[in-house]
Design an enzyme around this catalytic site. Sequence first.
Site, short mmCIF file in Angstrom:
data_model
loop_
_atom_site.label_atom_id
_atom_site.label_comp_id
_atom_site.label_asym_id
_atom_site.label_seq_id
_atom_site.Cartn_x
_atom_site.Cartn_y
_atom_site.Cartn_z
N LEU A 235 9.05 7.95 3.40
CA LEU A 235 9.20 9.30 3.91
C LEU A 235 10.63 9.60 4.33
CD1 LEU A 235 7.83 11.98 4.75
CD2 LEU A 235 7.42 10.93 7.00
N ASP A 236 11.21 10.68 3.75
CA ASP A 236 12.53 11.19 4.12
C ASP A 236 13.62 10.12 4.00
OD1 ASP A 236 11.36 13.63 4.68
OD2 ASP A 236 11.11 13.20 6.81
N ALA A 237 13.45 9.17 3.10
CA ALA A 237 14.41 8.07 2.98
C ALA A 237 14.96 7.92 1.57
CB ALA A 237 13.76 6.76 3.42
#
EC number: 3.5.1.10
Length: 292
Positions: A235-237
């Site tokens: 997530l969001d990486a």
Amino acid sequence: MDPATERRYVLTLSCPDTTGIVARISAFLAADGGWITEAGYHSDPQTGWFFTRQVVRAASLPYDVAELRRRFAAIADELGGATWTVTDTGVPKRVVLLVSREAHCLHDLLGRVATGELPVRLAAVVGNHDDLGDIVRAHGVPFHHVPFPTGDPAGKAAAFQRVADVVDAGNPDAVVLARFMQILPPELCLRWAGRVLNIHHSFLPSFVGARPYHQAYARGVKLIGATCHYVTPDLDAGPIVEQDVIRVDHGDTAADMVRRGRDIERLVLARGLRWHVEDRVLVHGNKTVVFH
């Protein structure tokens, strides 16, 4: 012909770094009269990897893009371990947008496409709410409403399958999460790897997840921003394509930060999508090389 609209072929390549790569590619193109109009190079000493993006006038070559791909494949094979693409600017890239209720990024992209500023074809827009359907249809773009039930894992999985069916039918070069507000399941992240762009309303890696402006407000930050990145199962990486910031101060409320942040989100997403469809972004691991 207007140089801005002249048909061109775009070649990208990344491979283990060694001597003679630039000379080999240049000699290959020059041998058939290829007129290079842009050339970008990057050698990364940390990874020992080489990256390049070349743009050639299509009319300068005596063959079409399919033949260029066939011939360039032989060059890439010589270099060993290469990842490469050859695309034709005469074939507009196809894009599918995934949206929710937040309209600002959608409005911005629809406007840029309508005015020709963003040279893509919007194949479809998928919304998990139907609030934005009218504006999408007004632009002549198909809108698909796929509701996501809350508290129903099986229903949510079925909804994602419907989204996947629409996306795959559009055969897009880019899938844009324009404030979609749903987390893509890992299997879709992997199926569309390297094609899914997200706009995160935070200057990643700070304030990941939900309500980042409220997190930033609580922390008393002086700069807020937005990040356009590729989506991965983490997530969001995913690899970052573009970021920007705007200054705030102690007098700004969380609502002020949200309002100002929307301006940054529009710009960052539009830049990131443009660079993606212009084949300016080369991904290596969790980092990107962006040839502006």
